[in-house]
Design a protein around this motif. Structure first.
Motif, short mmCIF file in Angstrom:
data_model
loop_
_atom_site.label_atom_id
_atom_site.label_comp_id
_atom_site.label_asym_id
_atom_site.label_seq_id
_atom_site.Cartn_x
_atom_site.Cartn_y
_atom_site.Cartn_z
N ARG A 58 1.28 -1.13 -0.04
CA ARG A 58 -0.47 -0.13 -0.01
C ARG A 58 0.84 1.05 -0.07
NH1 ARG A 58 -3.82 -1.04 5.19
NH2 ARG A 58 -1.63 -2.13 5.96
N PHE A 59 2.52 0.82 0.40
CA PHE A 59 3.07 2.03 -0.32
C PHE A 59 3.97 2.00 -1.24
CE2 PHE A 59 2.13 2.06 4.79
CZ PHE A 59 1.93 3.01 5.32
N THR A 60 3.97 2.78 -2.16
CA THR A 60 4.98 3.37 -3.49
C THR A 60 6.11 3.70 -3.65
OG1 THR A 60 3.78 3.10 -5.83
CG2 THR A 60 3.21 5.28 -3.76
N ARG A 61 6.90 3.37 -4.04
CA ARG A 61 7.97 4.00 -4.75
C ARG A 61 7.80 4.96 -6.20
NH1 ARG A 61 11.39 6.77 -2.92
NH2 ARG A 61 13.57 6.12 -4.67
N GLU A 62 6.94 4.28 -6.56
CA GLU A 62 6.96 4.72 -7.81
C GLU A 62 6.14 6.37 -7.96
OE1 GLU A 62 4.20 2.55 -10.45
OE2 GLU A 62 6.18 1.08 -10.52
N ASP A 76 16.04 14.26 -8.24
CA ASP A 76 16.61 12.84 -7.68
C ASP A 76 16.73 11.79 -7.54
OD1 ASP A 76 14.13 12.37 -6.18
OD2 ASP A 76 14.11 13.25 -5.65
N ILE A 77 17.13 10.88 -6.30
CA ILE A 77 16.97 9.41 -7.02
C ILE A 77 15.57 9.04 -7.44
CG2 ILE A 77 17.33 7.08 -5.42
CD1 ILE A 77 19.69 9.11 -3.92
N SER A 78 14.44 9.22 -6.93
CA SER A 78 13.35 9.51 -7.27
C SER A 78 12.82 9.60 -8.66
CB SER A 78 12.24 9.61 -6.17
OG SER A 78 12.86 8.86 -5.23
N SER A 79 13.44 10.17 -9.20
CA SER A 79 12.71 10.58 -11.05
C SER A 79 12.80 9.89 -12.05
CB SER A 79 13.67 12.02 -10.78
OG SER A 79 13.45 12.99 -9.94
N ASP A 80 12.93 8.77 -11.86
CA ASP A 80 14.20 7.79 -12.81
C ASP A 80 12.12 6.90 -12.88
OD1 ASP A 80 14.31 5.76 -14.95
OD2 ASP A 80 16.85 6.41 -14.50
N PRO A 81 11.66 6.37 -13.60
CA PRO A 81 11.07 5.79 -13.45
C PRO A 81 11.55 4.13 -13.83
CG PRO A 81 9.97 6.34 -15.23
CD PRO A 81 11.12 7.79 -14.65
N GLU A 82 12.42 4.02 -14.09
CA GLU A 82 13.01 3.24 -14.90
C GLU A 82 14.07 2.59 -13.98
OE1 GLU A 82 11.52 1.00 -17.27
OE2 GLU A 82 10.17 3.35 -17.11
N MET A 84 15.19 0.67 -11.05
CA MET A 84 14.87 -0.40 -9.84
C MET A 84 14.57 0.11 -8.16
SD MET A 84 16.44 -4.25 -9.37
CE MET A 84 15.85 -5.80 -8.41
N LEU A 85 14.72 1.09 -7.67
CA LEU A 85 14.64 1.11 -6.49
C LEU A 85 13.02 2.14 -7.28
CD1 LEU A 85 18.11 3.31 -5.55
CD2 LEU A 85 16.73 1.59 -4.65
N ASN A 86 12.97 2.32 -8.06
CA ASN A 86 11.90 3.46 -8.24
C ASN A 86 10.50 2.49 -8.76
OD1 ASN A 86 12.92 5.57 -7.47
ND2 ASN A 86 13.86 5.71 -9.04
N MET A 87 10.51 1.20 -8.63
CA MET A 87 9.90 0.60 -8.85
C MET A 87 8.24 -0.20 -7.94
SD MET A 87 11.19 -1.45 -12.32
CE MET A 87 12.18 -0.46 -13.67
N ASP A 88 7.34 -0.80 -8.40
CA ASP A 88 6.89 -1.61 -7.21
C ASP A 88 6.51 -2.86 -8.20
OD1 ASP A 88 5.69 0.50 -5.16
OD2 ASP A 88 4.06 1.50 -6.52
N PRO A 89 6.34 -3.98 -7.52
CA PRO A 89 5.84 -5.34 -8.05
C PRO A 89 4.74 -4.50 -9.31
CG PRO A 89 6.19 -5.77 -5.80
CD PRO A 89 6.58 -3.91 -6.10
N PRO A 90 5.11 -5.69 -9.91
CA PRO A 90 5.31 -6.79 -10.70
C PRO A 90 6.96 -5.73 -11.41
CG PRO A 90 3.31 -6.78 -12.47
CD PRO A 90 3.16 -5.36 -10.78
N ARG A 91 6.77 -4.71 -12.17
CA ARG A 91 8.13 -4.24 -12.31
C ARG A 91 8.98 -4.93 -11.65
NH1 ARG A 91 9.19 0.66 -14.94
NH2 ARG A 91 8.36 1.97 -12.60
N GLY A 342 17.37 -2.96 5.06
CA GLY A 342 15.93 -3.09 4.49
C GLY A 342 14.88 -4.23 5.03
N ARG A 343 14.05 -3.85 4.67
CA ARG A 343 12.70 -4.80 4.90
C ARG A 343 11.63 -4.88 2.76
NH1 ARG A 343 11.76 -7.71 9.54
NH2 ARG A 343 13.18 -8.12 10.88
N GLY A 344 10.87 -6.31 2.52
CA GLY A 344 10.20 -6.00 1.58
C GLY A 344 11.21 -6.57 0.57
N ALA A 345 10.39 -5.89 -0.92
CA ALA A 345 10.75 -5.72 -1.87
C ALA A 345 12.04 -5.38 -2.33
CB ALA A 345 9.77 -5.75 -3.07
#
Length: 401
Positions: A58-62, A76-82, A84-91, A342-345
């Motif tokens: 329920r919390f997104t990094r996208e 910044d680090i969050s700007s690039d949608p491609e 990996m740090l900025n992707m949620d499953p399933p991508r 960290g934890r999770g995905a």
């Protein structure tokens, strides 16, 4: 109305835990903060809540949408949608699956002797110096960057330029938005050129493994853009955080020096010491922002839909309800484990590599430099500023009694 505290928080004496974390654990386990960009967020500090935020879908990094929160102004680090740090499953799941064979325990074991060799070579250099040695420049940074370059299997990486680009990615104050974009682009071009050269002369390193990575059916593989981004992440994260934990950790062990002397006396305790240093010395105070996709109730309150939230592992690792006397160094603590990786995905892909590097570096130090000591009091050690990762800027040590 009081202005929300700005992150990263002001550190305690000798770079210790910011007092703001202690206050929040006691008085405000879910409270407002202001990011360096000026954006607003809330921060959770309890161990169980941080784990929930890191693990709950329920919390997104996208965060590639208009008005999305940013740590710093502009890109910044969050700007690039491609990235990996900025992707949620399933991508994210797809990339994680393709990378699952790159840091296996078997491979980590195979790399361990090479890491010890690099550590010993760097210690030889420290011993060759007549006077005080800057541990940050002599070992803390050269070790992990040489290791990651060795592991990637590409000779001749320009380590100074790579270190500079990595610093730029994590800077909060030193660069303008345009300068940050220019630096990130130069880093990407450089890594893309390395990968292209490696395709022409493949070896047996990590880049070769990434180029050859396939899914179980052999039909899916990493494209060139994905390879470049992953290589950038591995190089940047693979040396900056390990170097920071090494330099912060050694300062913790040398002040008071009895902690280091105890490891010289009982080197089998190094693994326990590494785990405690990972708990205490996570170099980032804030973590990466996430946004709630719906209202989420935590033990400390509710994060509202659309609200940005920070969940720093450093805060969780100092939760007094989980780690009694959390600011006390106690190697071999029992109970819940730290969440430095960290934890999770998004659990750190290189966690086992970083842990092994720290073990080998510290083992080599206590074996080769039993009289290692600070030259100046810990209170006089200068620290970095204007950066998401905080560490000693210089750590002068003497190698002999």
């Amino acid at each position: 109305m009081t202005e929300p505290a700005l992150v990263p928080f002001t550190p305690g004496p000798q770079g210790r835990l910011p007092a703001e974390f202690t206050r929040r654990h006691r008085e405000e386990p879910l409270g407002p903060v202001r990011l360096p960009s000026g954006d607003s967020a809330v921060m959770a500090v309890r161990y169980e809540d941080v784990i929930t935020i890191l693990s709950d879908p329920r919390f997104t990094r996208e965060l590639n949408y208009p008005g999305a929160p940013r740590m710093v102004s502009g890109m910044d680090i969050s700007s690039d949608p491609e990235q990996m740090l900025n992707m949620d499953p399933p991508r994210h799941t797809r990339l994680r699956r393709l990378l699952s064979g790159t840091f296996t325990p078997r491979q980590i074991t195979a790399w361990r002797p090479r890491v010890r060799t690099i550590a010993n070579e760097l210690i030889d250099g420290m011993l060759a110096e007549e006077g005080p040695v800057d541990f940050v420049a002599a070992l803390a940074f050269p070790l992990p960057i040489q290791v990651i370059c060795d592991i990637m299997g590409v000779e001749g990486i320009d380590t100074e330029r790579v270190r500079g680009w990595s610093d730029d990615l994590l800077s909060t104050a030193a660069l303008t938005p345009d300068e940050r974009i220019e630096s990130a682009f130069a880093f990407a071009v450089y890594m893309a050129e390395l990968i292209t050269a490696h395709r022409a002369a493949p070896g047996d390193g990590l880049i070769a493994a990434l180029i050859q990575a396939r899914d179980e059916d052999g039909n899916d593989r990493l494209n060139d853009d994905e390879l470049t981004r992953i290589a950038m992440t591995l190089v940047a994260a693979g040396h900056e955080t390990t170097a920071s934990v090494l330099s912060r950790g050694l300062l913790r062990l040398l002040e008071p020096r009895e902690r280091y002397a105890a490891l010289v006396e009982s080197p089998a305790m190094v693994e326990h010491a590494v785990e405690e240093l990972l708990r205490m010395e996570v170099p980032g105070d804030a973590g990466l922002p996430r946004v709630a996709k719906e209202d989420v109730e935590l033990s400390c309150g509710v994060v509202r839909k659309g609200q940005a939230v920070l969940s720093p592992p450093l805060a969780a690792n100092h939760d007094p309800e989980v780690f009694p006397d959390p600011q006390e160094y106690r190697p071999g603590r029992e109970g819940s484990g730290h969440i430095a990786f960290g934890r999770g995905a998004h659990y750190c892909l290189g966690a086992n590599l970083a842990r092994m590097e720290l073990q080998e570096a510290l083992s080599a130090l206590v074996e080769r430099l039993p009289d290692l000591a600070l030259v100046t009091p810990a209170a006089d050690v200068p620290w970095t500023t204007g950066h998401l990762v905080r560490r000693p800027a210089r750590l002068l040590v003497r190698t002999r009694a």
